[in-house]
Design an enzyme around this catalytic site. Structure first.
Site, mmCIF file in Angstrom:
data_model
loop_
_atom_site.group_PDB
_atom_site.id
_atom_site.type_symbol
_atom_site.label_atom_id
_atom_site.label_comp_id
_atom_site.label_asym_id
_atom_site.label_seq_id
_atom_site.Cartn_x
_atom_site.Cartn_y
_atom_site.Cartn_z
ATOM 1 N N THR A 8 0.815 -1.212 0.000
ATOM 2 C CA THR A 8 0.000 0.000 0.000
ATOM 3 C C THR A 8 0.856 1.274 0.000
ATOM 4 O OG1 THR A 8 -1.538 1.260 1.380
ATOM 5 C CG2 THR A 8 -0.116 -0.262 2.540
ATOM 6 N N ASP A 9 0.246 2.372 -0.435
ATOM 7 C CA ASP A 9 0.934 3.672 -0.368
ATOM 8 C C ASP A 9 1.037 4.181 1.075
ATOM 9 O OD1 ASP A 9 -1.760 4.322 0.049
ATOM 10 O OD2 ASP A 9 -1.857 5.842 -1.534
ATOM 11 N N GLU A 10 0.218 3.592 1.984
ATOM 12 C CA GLU A 10 0.175 4.128 3.356
ATOM 13 C C GLU A 10 1.489 3.924 4.098
ATOM 14 O OE1 GLU A 10 -3.286 3.555 5.682
ATOM 15 O OE2 GLU A 10 -4.630 3.706 3.970
ATOM 16 N N TYR A 40 -2.190 -0.437 11.024
ATOM 17 C CA TYR A 40 -2.302 -1.105 9.712
ATOM 18 C C TYR A 40 -1.082 -0.825 8.851
ATOM 19 C CZ TYR A 40 -3.413 -1.590 4.763
ATOM 20 O OH TYR A 40 -3.343 -1.895 3.419
ATOM 21 N N LYS A 61 1.954 -3.309 7.449
ATOM 22 C CA LYS A 61 2.269 -3.489 6.019
ATOM 23 C C LYS A 61 3.727 -3.109 5.759
ATOM 24 C CE LYS A 61 -0.095 -4.580 3.037
ATOM 25 N NZ LYS A 61 -0.471 -5.921 2.481
HETATM 26 P P1 NAD Z 1 -9.850 -7.251 2.007
HETATM 27 O O1 NAD Z 1 -9.861 -6.886 3.440
HETATM 28 O O2 NAD Z 1 -11.027 -6.963 1.166
HETATM 29 O O3 NAD Z 1 -9.550 -8.821 1.861
HETATM 30 C C1 NAD Z 1 -8.538 -9.473 2.577
HETATM 31 C C2 NAD Z 1 -8.667 -10.965 2.313
HETATM 32 O O4 NAD Z 1 -7.614 -11.634 3.032
HETATM 33 C C3 NAD Z 1 -9.991 -11.561 2.795
HETATM 34 O O5 NAD Z 1 -10.520 -12.427 1.819
HETATM 35 C C4 NAD Z 1 -9.601 -12.323 4.057
HETATM 36 O O6 NAD Z 1 -10.435 -13.437 4.314
HETATM 37 C C5 NAD Z 1 -8.173 -12.748 3.715
HETATM 38 N N1 NAD Z 1 -7.363 -13.021 4.912
HETATM 39 C C6 NAD Z 1 -7.220 -12.207 6.001
HETATM 40 N N2 NAD Z 1 -6.412 -12.782 6.895
HETATM 41 C C7 NAD Z 1 -6.013 -13.968 6.363
HETATM 42 C C8 NAD Z 1 -5.157 -15.020 6.797
HETATM 43 N N3 NAD Z 1 -4.545 -14.956 7.988
HETATM 44 N N4 NAD Z 1 -4.966 -16.068 5.982
HETATM 45 C C9 NAD Z 1 -5.585 -16.155 4.781
HETATM 46 N N5 NAD Z 1 -6.416 -15.208 4.326
HETATM 47 C C10 NAD Z 1 -6.618 -14.117 5.102
HETATM 48 O O7 NAD Z 1 -8.539 -6.593 1.409
HETATM 49 P P2 NAD Z 1 -8.308 -5.795 0.041
HETATM 50 O O8 NAD Z 1 -8.805 -4.424 0.188
HETATM 51 O O9 NAD Z 1 -8.763 -6.649 -1.075
HETATM 52 O O10 NAD Z 1 -6.706 -5.708 0.043
HETATM 53 C C11 NAD Z 1 -5.926 -6.791 -0.475
HETATM 54 C C12 NAD Z 1 -4.447 -6.447 -0.344
HETATM 55 O O11 NAD Z 1 -4.173 -5.230 -1.058
HETATM 56 C C13 NAD Z 1 -3.993 -6.191 1.092
HETATM 57 O O12 NAD Z 1 -2.710 -6.733 1.263
HETATM 58 C C14 NAD Z 1 -3.966 -4.672 1.209
HETATM 59 O O13 NAD Z 1 -3.004 -4.258 2.166
HETATM 60 C C15 NAD Z 1 -3.556 -4.285 -0.197
HETATM 61 N N6 NAD Z 1 -4.026 -2.954 -0.638
HETATM 62 C C16 NAD Z 1 -5.343 -2.603 -0.543
HETATM 63 C C17 NAD Z 1 -5.769 -1.353 -1.033
HETATM 64 C C18 NAD Z 1 -7.223 -0.931 -0.962
HETATM 65 O O14 NAD Z 1 -7.516 0.215 -1.287
HETATM 66 N N7 NAD Z 1 -8.149 -1.785 -0.581
HETATM 67 C C19 NAD Z 1 -4.849 -0.484 -1.612
HETATM 68 C C20 NAD Z 1 -3.497 -0.873 -1.680
HETATM 69 C C21 NAD Z 1 -3.103 -2.114 -1.209
HETATM 70 O O1 DAU Z 2 -4.220 3.980 0.464
HETATM 71 C C1 DAU Z 2 -4.419 2.586 0.348
HETATM 72 C C2 DAU Z 2 -5.269 2.119 1.496
HETATM 73 O O2 DAU Z 2 -6.586 2.584 1.230
HETATM 74 C C3 DAU Z 2 -5.251 0.605 1.693
HETATM 75 O O3 DAU Z 2 -3.949 0.192 2.010
HETATM 76 C C4 DAU Z 2 -6.224 0.214 2.808
HETATM 77 O O4 DAU Z 2 -6.274 -1.191 2.945
HETATM 78 C C5 DAU Z 2 -7.602 0.740 2.451
HETATM 79 O O5 DAU Z 2 -8.506 0.457 3.490
HETATM 80 C C6 DAU Z 2 -7.561 2.250 2.197
HETATM 81 O O6 DAU Z 2 -7.279 2.963 3.432
HETATM 82 P P1 DAU Z 2 -8.025 4.340 3.801
HETATM 83 O O7 DAU Z 2 -7.987 4.506 5.259
HETATM 84 O O8 DAU Z 2 -7.516 5.455 2.956
HETATM 85 O O9 DAU Z 2 -9.504 3.965 3.264
HETATM 86 P P2 DAU Z 2 -10.963 4.218 3.906
HETATM 87 O O10 DAU Z 2 -11.945 3.843 2.847
HETATM 88 O O11 DAU Z 2 -11.093 3.598 5.241
HETATM 89 O O12 DAU Z 2 -10.975 5.803 4.072
HETATM 90 C C7 DAU Z 2 -10.777 6.673 2.975
HETATM 91 C C8 DAU Z 2 -10.794 8.092 3.510
HETATM 92 O O13 DAU Z 2 -12.124 8.396 3.935
HETATM 93 C C9 DAU Z 2 -9.912 8.301 4.732
HETATM 94 O O14 DAU Z 2 -9.351 9.610 4.674
HETATM 95 C C10 DAU Z 2 -10.871 8.215 5.908
HETATM 96 C C11 DAU Z 2 -12.171 8.743 5.334
HETATM 97 N N1 DAU Z 2 -13.406 8.128 5.888
HETATM 98 C C12 DAU Z 2 -13.507 6.782 5.922
HETATM 99 C C13 DAU Z 2 -14.632 6.173 6.443
HETATM 100 C C14 DAU Z 2 -14.743 4.673 6.506
HETATM 101 C C15 DAU Z 2 -14.445 8.950 6.318
HETATM 102 O O15 DAU Z 2 -14.357 10.189 6.239
HETATM 103 N N2 DAU Z 2 -15.576 8.345 6.814
HETATM 104 C C16 DAU Z 2 -15.700 6.988 6.906
HETATM 105 O O16 DAU Z 2 -16.758 6.519 7.407
#
Ligand code: NAD
Ligand code: DAU
Length: 360
Positions: A140-142, A166, A170
């Protein structure tokens, strides 16, 4: 096709989650090789995401934990994948604030377990099989921390500076992956991507949460002043980028992925509300933006993320296909068209989370 010519399968972890399931669907639609999906099925994992491929003979689901080293070792020996694409993680920042334990366990210890078993498997491979093997770590970019308004976007050489449990977990996993390349020569690739949105995203995250609350007339919670900035990328573009890095990325390198698409949270919310005003003029509260409610800020809330994606664009030729306007429209329409999926994920545990986080 002769057995020796068959394209080898890949092992995906966390393939029942949001990005993982989009990746598996895209992979099977575009590639000939099969996929083994190892997923624990936490609250975020949902086999319904993969209903479309459940009877595809190239798809195999294994319910299990990446921390279970015996299971991972056995899977690797039995399936002999040519790559591991590692998505499995705990991913919601707010949950990591309420309870970081699972984040440390899965994101750090789980990645470590996977790396150890991958190293042992890869060490036993020979010749072309060994040369072709890849471990692709999805991150992730975080991990880079937070930017000020005028700071340049994160590049691959930006110093790591994670601010939430989180992102710290990562970051730790990224460092382990890096170390396995430098110390053991394991052929790793790491991708760091910005905020994804699109079909099958669990409605604890901002975009699906806003859609669901808006159509049911519930308050739309905006943290702080709503001026935090995220870079948004449509999930199919992220999946394409991962396939590109897997195919052509240089071993040991990291690649930033993003949409060059910075938007303030309040603008994201207003864009969704405006789309719904057109698509759902008879919802309980219209205009939908009347539902916006500013709530207490997230502790340690990163102000701004932005990604410099020059490296993947110039080196590998990847570019996003969707703009925010086209991607958000597709996403809103997908949620409106998939009520059974929504009802399936709004379970007891989801309601419990909403009560804990928002007192809703
Ligand atoms: P998600 O939370 O939707 O899904 C995570 C999946 O991992 C689920 O299916 C869960 O059952 C599985 N899982 C969790 N713990 C596990 C374990 N111990 N063993 C096996 N499976 C397990 O996540 P996502 O949003 O699809 O993100 C996927 C990946 O991409 C993550 O590594 C996250 O850090 C990265 N990522 C997400 C975003 C985003 O915006 N969602 C952005 C950048 C990177
Ligand atoms: O940047 C990549 C990341 O993006 C991934 O690594 C994470 O797994 C993914 O969850 C996401 O993280 P964020 O914290 O940026 O996403 P979220 O959707 O939780 O929140 C997006 C923005 O919106 C953040 O600034 C918080 C704000 N927010 C979020 C929620 C859930 C609100 O203002 N209200 C809300 O109820």
């Amino acid at each position: 096709m002769e057995f020796a010519m068959q394209p080898k399968t890949i092992l995906v972890t966390g393939g029942a989650g949001f990005i993982g399931s989009n990746f598996v669907l895209q992979w099977l639609a575009n590639e000939t090789a099969g996929v083994v999906n190892l997923d624990k099925l936490t609250y975020a994992g949902n086999p319904a995401n993969l209903a479309a491929v459940s009877s595809d003979p190239r798809y195999k689901f294994v319910q299990g934990d990446i921390c279970d080293r015996e299971l991972v070792a056995e899977l690797l020996i039995r399936q002999r994948p040519r790559a591991i694409v590692h998505f499995a993680a705990e991913t919601h920042v707010d949950r990591s604030i309420h309870g970081p334990d699972d984040f440390v366990r899965t994101n750090i210890n789980g990645t470590f377990s996977l790396l150890e078993e991958a190293r042992s498997y890869w060490t036993g491979l020979e010749g072309g099989e060994k040369d072709a093997f890849r471990f692709l770590h999805v991150s992730t970019d975080e991990v880079y921390g937070s930017l000020g308004t005028t700071d340049p976007a994160f590049s691959e050489s930006t110093r790591y500076s994670p601010n939430s449990p989180y992102s710290a977990s990562k970051a730790a996993s990224d460092h382990l992956v890096r170390a396995y390349f430098h110390t053991y020569g394991l052929p790793v690739l790491t991708t760091n991507c910005s905020n994804n949105y699109g079909p099958f995203q669990f409605p604890e995250k901002l975009i699906p949460l806003v859609i669901l609350h808006a159509i049911t007339g519930k308050p739309i919670p905006v943290y702080g002043d709503g001026q935090n900035v995220r870079d948004w990328l449509f999930v199919a573009d992220h999946c394409e980028a991962i396939r590109t890095v897997l195919a052509r990325g240089r071993i040991g390198e990291t690649y930033n992925i993003g949409g060059r698409n910075e938007v303030k949270n309040l603008d994201v919310v207003n864009t969704i509300c405006a789309a719904l005003d057109q698509l759902r003029p008879r919802d309980p509260v219209v205009p939908h933006s009347k539902l916006v409610k500013f709530v207490q800020d997230r502790p340690g809330h990163d102000r701004r993320y932005a990604m410099n994606t020059d490296k993947i664009e110039s080196e590998l030729g990847w570019r996003p296909q969707e703009t925010f306007e086209t991607g958000i429209r597709k996403t809103v329409e997908w949620y409106l068209d998939n009520d059974p999926w929504i009802q399936g994920v709004i379970s007891g545990s989801y309601r419990q989370w909403m009560a804990t986080q928002y007192s809703l």
